[in-house]
Scaffold this motif. Structure first.
Motif, short mmCIF file in Angstrom:
data_model
loop_
_atom_site.label_atom_id
_atom_site.label_comp_id
_atom_site.label_asym_id
_atom_site.label_seq_id
_atom_site.Cartn_x
_atom_site.Cartn_y
_atom_site.Cartn_z
N CYS A 145 0.82 -1.21 0.00
CA CYS A 145 0.00 0.00 0.00
C CYS A 145 0.86 1.27 0.00
N GLU A 146 2.03 1.21 0.59
CA GLU A 146 2.94 2.36 0.58
C GLU A 146 3.35 2.74 -0.83
N LEU A 147 3.32 1.79 -1.75
CA LEU A 147 3.71 2.06 -3.13
C LEU A 147 2.53 2.50 -3.99
N ALA A 148 1.32 2.28 -3.51
CA ALA A 148 0.11 2.64 -4.26
C ALA A 148 -0.20 4.12 -4.06
N GLU B 112 9.17 1.70 -13.23
CA GLU B 112 8.35 2.36 -12.21
C GLU B 112 7.86 1.27 -11.24
N TRP B 113 7.51 1.69 -10.03
CA TRP B 113 6.94 0.70 -9.10
C TRP B 113 5.66 0.12 -9.67
N PHE B 114 4.79 1.00 -10.19
CA PHE B 114 3.64 0.56 -10.98
C PHE B 114 3.71 1.27 -12.31
N ALA B 115 3.35 0.56 -13.37
CA ALA B 115 3.43 1.14 -14.70
C ALA B 115 2.55 2.37 -14.85
N PHE B 116 1.41 2.41 -14.14
CA PHE B 116 0.50 3.55 -14.30
C PHE B 116 1.06 4.83 -13.70
N HIS B 117 2.11 4.73 -12.87
CA HIS B 117 2.72 5.92 -12.31
C HIS B 117 3.24 6.86 -13.40
N ALA B 118 3.54 6.34 -14.56
CA ALA B 118 4.05 7.16 -15.66
C ALA B 118 2.94 7.78 -16.50
N HIS B 119 1.69 7.53 -16.13
CA HIS B 119 0.58 7.96 -16.99
C HIS B 119 -0.44 8.85 -16.28
N ASP B 120 -0.11 9.39 -15.11
CA ASP B 120 -0.95 10.37 -14.44
C ASP B 120 -2.39 9.89 -14.32
N VAL B 121 -2.56 8.70 -13.77
CA VAL B 121 -3.89 8.13 -13.63
C VAL B 121 -3.94 7.31 -12.33
N THR B 122 -5.10 7.28 -11.72
CA THR B 122 -5.32 6.45 -10.54
C THR B 122 -6.53 5.56 -10.79
N PRO B 123 -6.36 4.25 -10.79
CA PRO B 123 -7.50 3.35 -10.98
C PRO B 123 -8.27 3.18 -9.69
N ASP B 124 -9.31 2.35 -9.72
CA ASP B 124 -10.07 2.02 -8.52
C ASP B 124 -9.57 0.74 -7.87
N MET C 123 14.47 -4.43 -2.96
CA MET C 123 14.34 -3.59 -4.15
C MET C 123 14.54 -2.12 -3.81
N ARG C 124 14.03 -1.71 -2.66
CA ARG C 124 14.22 -0.33 -2.22
C ARG C 124 15.68 -0.07 -1.86
N GLU C 125 16.23 -0.94 -1.02
CA GLU C 125 17.59 -0.73 -0.52
C GLU C 125 18.63 -0.75 -1.64
N GLU C 126 18.42 -1.58 -2.63
CA GLU C 126 19.41 -1.77 -3.68
C GLU C 126 19.13 -0.98 -4.95
N GLY C 127 18.08 -0.15 -4.93
CA GLY C 127 17.78 0.69 -6.10
C GLY C 127 17.44 -0.10 -7.34
#
Length: 450
Positions: free
Chosen positions: A105-108, A264-276, A332-336
């Protein structure tokens, strides 16, 4: 890490393949002619067969080993959890499961506070569809023809490709064409035209089906097996607007594209959109233990505060899977690792594939981001005629003979190494592809008329 044979299973490749074929029923296959390739160990972006032959894994198995093979932190976390508690019924509280949900959830986006865990991506999509139907009181689900959503009842019917056709047992599914400029269904010549016409097509289908009957639009953020087709700018935002206009739940399937695959953590992060609803699996723990889930927006989650959700799975949030998620996301966070995928795509894979497209007539188009790319192969650039299955078979054999484990789909080579792939490994794999395209492509592609 160097190859070490397992003394309990030390046999030849032929022996293992024969033993497997004689007892294991394989998916999506006619069983009689199979000759499955043994893989007995791996490390990072490399795997070995039973005889110690090394392969650079440009398939990430099924595009899921994002953190690489045998990451020591994830292996250790699974081992430690197994020593503490190997399984627990989903009705009980479990600290490891809770931490896994918290990290996801921290990534959403803001407004997503709960996760419903499943056993994989197919049942994640099944349960997202169920939630949408229950919340809206509607039945129909719209998805794309060029898509794959899993091999369970509703998920396979939501899928658009050939695998849907012999499995159409679920109700209420409608398909549309999405944007794909290289093979446009809309006579478009620019991305802007393709985007606008695809959105118009979608809205007209909604209107023709009856907007009040549509529960959800289910889309892979970036269609994966169907061809790694990054949506044009504005498309997903346009879908969001249409969903809002007609009261439709927007479900984005991030099973293959999520957790670093696109950079990206989620692919939609690059598209300025939030799903339900967001569905996931594969990359969240690199498939070390089977797991998937639905990340639920607060509005939908709260619908079930006083209403029973009629769904559940014995292994929902299995502690071994939860432990692997906690360790994988932490590493994944710690190692970039997500940043590495983005950089390798932008600085190595993308530019090198562009060079291959310039030099090889057999290459019709390259597309992608991060470590999620497709090379579309054609016998004629003018007509865009796909190369034959025989040519793809020859390409696969040639890649394997040079120590590259590929992901081949239809007339495409999918360039999908783990997110941990190094620059040297990426360049080595691309050199192999270059050599094979020169060798096999010379006899296949017709001269361009341009």
């Amino acid at each position: 890490m160097t190859f070490v044979a397992d003394p309990l299973t030390a046999r030849s490749n032929a022996d293992i393949s024969q033993a497997d074929r004689s007892r294991v029923f394989h998916s999506w296959s006619a069983q009689g002619a199979l000759a499955p390739m043994p893989i007995v160990s791996g490390s990072g972006s490399v795997v070995w067969d039973a005889e110690g032959n090394e392969y650079l894994d440009f398939s990430s198995q099924l595009v899921n080993v994002n953190i690489g093979h045998q990451h020591p932190k994830v292996v250790a976390a699974i081992r430690e959890q197994a020593e503490l508690l190997t399984t627990v019924a989903p009705a009980h509280a479990n600290a490891t499961r809770a931490r896994a949900a918290e990290m996801i959830c921290e990534l959403a986006p803001e407004g997503f506070e709960k996760v419903f865990f499943t056993n994989g991506g197919a049942d994640a999509n099944e349960n997202a569809i169920r939630m949408a139907r229950l919340v809206t009181g509607r039945d129909k689900v719209i998805s794309r023809y060029r898509s794959y959503h899993g091999n369970t009842g509703a998920a396979i019917v939501a899928t658009g490709d050939w695998r849907r056709i012999p499995n159409e047992y679920a109700r209420g599914h409608v398909h549309v064409f999405g944007p794909y400029l290289y093979r446009s269904e809309f006579w478009a010549t620019t991305e802007e035209e393709e985007c606008a016409r695809a959105l118009h097509h979608l809205e007209r289908v909604i209107q023709a089906e009856g907007a009040s009957t549509i529960a959800a639009i289910l889309l892979e953020t970036v269609p994966g097996t169907a061809g790694i087709m990054t949506p044009p700018k504005g498309y997903l935002a346009g879908v969001r607007e249409i969903c809002d206009r007609y009261g439709i739940v927007m479900i984005l399937d991030e099973v293959m594209a999520g957790f670093g695959r696109t950079g990206e953590w989620f692919a939609f992060h690059a598209h300025d959109v939030t799903p339900d609803l967001i569905t996931f699996a594969k990359g969240v723990n690199s498939g070390y233990v089977p797991v998937g889930g639905v990340i639920i927006s607060d509005a939908i989650a709260h619908h079930f505060d006083d209403t029973v959700f009629p769904g559940g799975l014995t292994y929902s949030g299995h502690p071994l899977a939860a432990a692997s998620i906690v360790a994988a996301l932490g590493a994944m966070r710690e190692e970039g690792i997500v940043d590495n995928a983005k950089r390798i795509g932008a600085e190595v894979i993308g530019p090198r594939l562009a060079e291959l497209a310039e030099r090889h007539e057999i290459v019709g188009e390259v597309r992608g981001s991060g470590v999620f790319w497709a090379i579309e192969l054609v016998s004629d650039r003018e007509t865009r005629t796909p190369v034959t299955p025989a040519t793809m078979g020859a390409i696969k054999a040639a890649l394997l003979s040079r120590g590259l484990l590929p992901f081949i789909a239809d007339n495409r080579i999918h360039v999908v190494p783990p997110c941990v792939v190094t620059e040297a490994e990426a360049r080595r794999g691309l050199e192999v592809i270059d050599a094979v395209l020169a060798e096999v492509g010379a006899g296949e592609a017709a001269p361009s008329l341009n």
